[in-house]
Design a protein around this motif. Structure first.
Motif, PDB file in Angstrom:
ATOM      1  N   UNK A   1    -124.334  41.184  38.153  1.00  0.00           N
ATOM      2  CA  UNK A   1    -125.127  40.161  38.778  1.00  0.00           C
ATOM      3  C   UNK A   1    -124.234  38.820  38.647  1.00  0.00           C
ATOM      4  N   UNK A   2    -123.057  38.700  39.319  1.00  0.00           N
ATOM      5  CA  UNK A   2    -122.206  37.522  39.101  1.00  0.00           C
ATOM      6  C   UNK A   2    -121.904  37.289  37.911  1.00  0.00           C
ATOM      7  N   UNK A   3    -122.274  36.166  37.377  1.00  0.00           N
ATOM      8  CA  UNK A   3    -121.748  36.053  35.963  1.00  0.00           C
ATOM      9  C   UNK A   3    -122.319  36.587  34.868  1.00  0.00           C
ATOM     10  N   UNK A   4    -123.553  37.413  35.267  1.00  0.00           N
ATOM     11  CA  UNK A   4    -124.267  38.214  34.520  1.00  0.00           C
ATOM     12  C   UNK A   4    -124.314  39.697  34.450  1.00  0.00           C
ATOM     13  N   UNK A   5    -124.589  40.365  33.709  1.00  0.00           N
ATOM     14  CA  UNK A   5    -124.913  41.759  33.686  1.00  0.00           C
ATOM     15  C   UNK A   5    -126.206  42.417  32.885  1.00  0.00           C
ATOM     16  N   UNK A   6    -126.521  43.383  33.592  1.00  0.00           N
ATOM     17  CA  UNK A   6    -127.813  44.157  32.876  1.00  0.00           C
ATOM     18  C   UNK A   6    -127.099  45.322  32.517  1.00  0.00           C
ATOM     19  N   UNK A   7    -127.326  45.550  30.980  1.00  0.00           N
ATOM     20  CA  UNK A   7    -126.902  46.749  30.196  1.00  0.00           C
ATOM     21  C   UNK A   7    -127.889  47.590  29.659  1.00  0.00           C
ATOM     22  N   UNK A   8    -127.587  48.887  29.385  1.00  0.00           N
ATOM     23  CA  UNK A   8    -128.553  49.610  28.785  1.00  0.00           C
ATOM     24  C   UNK A   8    -127.678  49.885  27.360  1.00  0.00           C
ATOM     25  N   UNK A   9    -128.644  49.276  26.173  1.00  0.00           N
ATOM     26  CA  UNK A   9    -128.107  49.707  24.883  1.00  0.00           C
ATOM     27  C   UNK A   9    -128.922  50.660  24.067  1.00  0.00           C
ATOM     28  N   UNK A  10    -127.996  51.729  23.755  1.00  0.00           N
ATOM     29  CA  UNK A  10    -128.742  52.786  22.886  1.00  0.00           C
ATOM     30  C   UNK A  10    -128.236  52.493  21.367  1.00  0.00           C
ATOM     31  N   UNK A  11    -129.278  52.687  20.705  1.00  0.00           N
ATOM     32  CA  UNK A  11    -129.185  52.421  19.219  1.00  0.00           C
ATOM     33  C   UNK A  11    -128.850  53.820  18.793  1.00  0.00           C
ATOM     34  N   UNK A  12    -127.583  53.974  17.903  1.00  0.00           N
ATOM     35  CA  UNK A  12    -127.188  55.110  17.114  1.00  0.00           C
ATOM     36  C   UNK A  12    -127.528  54.812  15.751  1.00  0.00           C
ATOM     37  N   UNK A  13    -127.805  53.505  15.333  1.00  0.00           N
ATOM     38  CA  UNK A  13    -128.222  53.154  13.998  1.00  0.00           C
ATOM     39  C   UNK A  13    -129.180  52.159  14.208  1.00  0.00           C
ATOM     40  N   UNK A  14    -129.949  51.617  13.103  1.00  0.00           N
ATOM     41  CA  UNK A  14    -131.016  50.823  13.252  1.00  0.00           C
ATOM     42  C   UNK A  14    -130.952  49.507  12.270  1.00  0.00           C
ATOM     43  N   UNK A  15    -129.742  48.918  12.470  1.00  0.00           N
ATOM     44  CA  UNK A  15    -129.486  47.657  11.700  1.00  0.00           C
ATOM     45  C   UNK A  15    -130.130  46.558  12.204  1.00  0.00           C
ATOM     46  N   UNK A  16    -130.510  45.336  11.231  1.00  0.00           N
ATOM     47  CA  UNK A  16    -131.394  44.307  11.555  1.00  0.00           C
ATOM     48  C   UNK A  16    -130.369  43.501  12.845  1.00  0.00           C
ATOM     49  N   UNK A  17    -130.932  43.232  14.076  1.00  0.00           N
ATOM     50  CA  UNK A  17    -130.180  42.373  14.878  1.00  0.00           C
ATOM     51  C   UNK A  17    -128.906  43.089  15.425  1.00  0.00           C
ATOM     52  N   UNK A  18    -129.030  44.246  15.487  1.00  0.00           N
ATOM     53  CA  UNK A  18    -127.854  45.009  15.641  1.00  0.00           C
ATOM     54  C   UNK A  18    -127.048  44.765  17.197  1.00  0.00           C
ATOM     55  N   UNK A  19    -128.058  45.025  18.110  1.00  0.00           N
ATOM     56  CA  UNK A  19    -127.591  44.989  19.537  1.00  0.00           C
ATOM     57  C   UNK A  19    -127.299  43.567  19.897  1.00  0.00           C
ATOM     58  N   UNK A  20    -127.920  42.571  19.367  1.00  0.00           N
ATOM     59  CA  UNK A  20    -127.821  41.194  19.672  1.00  0.00           C
ATOM     60  C   UNK A  20    -126.459  40.838  19.042  1.00  0.00           C
TER      61      UNK A  20
END
Length: 317
Positions: free
Chosen positions: A227-246
């Motif tokens: 989306x121009x300067x931005x992107x929509x992504x899917x993030x799949x968690x393979x572990x569950x750490x605090x704030x991991x995806x962020x």
């Protein structure tokens, strides 16, 4: 002349001895007491534990002690809040995605904490318990950040909770999140493996950062839309750490839009001006075996209207 006690006067609280049944096997003592002493502030309960007033099998314990079937818990007199104290937790039901006798899965809104603490008086779990006073057991299976929306699991039975915790530890099941990030995501599919460690700022705020000596963490990121300067992504968690995806996305140079901890103030301000004032992170899909029957559950929570509207705005530019 002797003063008569009014018939409506409250009976003063007394010491109780409570035997733990199988339904509460493995529960932390602080959570056990919160359920047992409804309405008593958590601060009173923790003070009683630290002071040795709460005992298990006549011995002192810490707040993280896990009770066992047959334990005898000494519950000291714990008073309800004074009239000037905050009002009781309001009972609220949240959108239900799936429910049976063992498991409840809701679509949590952004801006709502999953539990009380850290400056928050109450959260989803306390509100659900207040809305369902007859429920014998309601416990969070996992956490979502306050500003993250989407699928949240709550166990309705102790054996379901233990089974789900075991599944999460063993990496069974898939948890997928949608995130809108700053930047043009390069690879269609990318594995991010960065160990993470927690730290606390001078102001007492909890943060997480990449650290080779930290806990292993693995996220699989798949591009959904540019989306121009931005992107929509899917993030799949393979572990569950605090704030991991962020943290994984920010450390890769693609911070999540609206992230007030790991994103940029300038970008966040830009999207607030657009009318979008939350973090764009949404737990949209959950696939796992049912904790008691083993049947495969595939649950979906669509993007909230505010997120859909923002994507439409970006598409039209």
């Amino acid at each position: 002349m002797r003063k008569e006690t009014p018939a409506f006067a409250k009976t003063p609280p007394t010491v109780r001895l409570v035997e733990v049944d199988a339904e509460h096997e493995g529960q932390r003592i602080d959570n056990f007491l919160v359920r047992l002493c409804k309405g008593v502030p958590k601060s009173h309960i923790y003070k009683a534990i630290r002071g040795g007033e709460v005992r298990v099998n006549k011995g002192r314990i810490q707040a993280d002690y896990r009770v066992a079937t047959g334990d005898i818990v000494r519950v000291p007199p714990l008073r309800l809040p004074d009239p000037g104290q905050p009002k009781p937790v309001p009972g609220i039901e949240f959108p239900v995605v799936y429910e049976d006798e063992a498991l409840l899965v809701i679509d949590k809104p952004a801006g709502v904490a999953v539990h009380g603490g850290s400056g928050v008086s109450f959260g989803v779990i306390e509100q659900l318990r207040a809305a369902r006073p007859d429920a014998r057991f309601l416990e969070l299976v996992h956490r979502l950040d306050r500003d993250t929306s989407g699928l949240l699991m709550i166990a309705k039975k102790r054996n379901a909770l233990l089974a789900l915790h075991a599944m999460l530890r063993e990496g069974k099941g898939d948890k997928h999140y949608f995130a809108l990030v700053e930047g043009d995501w390069v690879n269609d599919r990318q594995h991010i493996r960065l160990a993470l460690t927690k730290w606390t700022t001078q102001s007492g705020e909890r943060r997480v950062r990449p650290d080779p000596d930290g806990q292993p963490a693995h996220t699989i990121v798949t591009l959904q839309q540019r989306l121009g300067r931005y992107s929509l992504v899917d993030a799949e968690l393979r572990s569950g750490r605090t704030h991991q995806i962020r943290v994984h996305l920010a450390a890769s140079g693609f911070p999540i839009i609206g992230d007030d901890k790991y994103g940029t103030d300038e970008t966040r301000a830009e999207f607030v001006r657009r009318g979008f004032n939350r973090m764009f992170l949404h737990a949209h899909q959950l696939t796992l075996p049912h904790p008691l029957t083993g049947e495969t559950l595939k649950l979906v929570a669509p993007l909230p209207p505010a997120c859909q509207k923002l994507l439409q705005q970006l598409e039209s530019q």
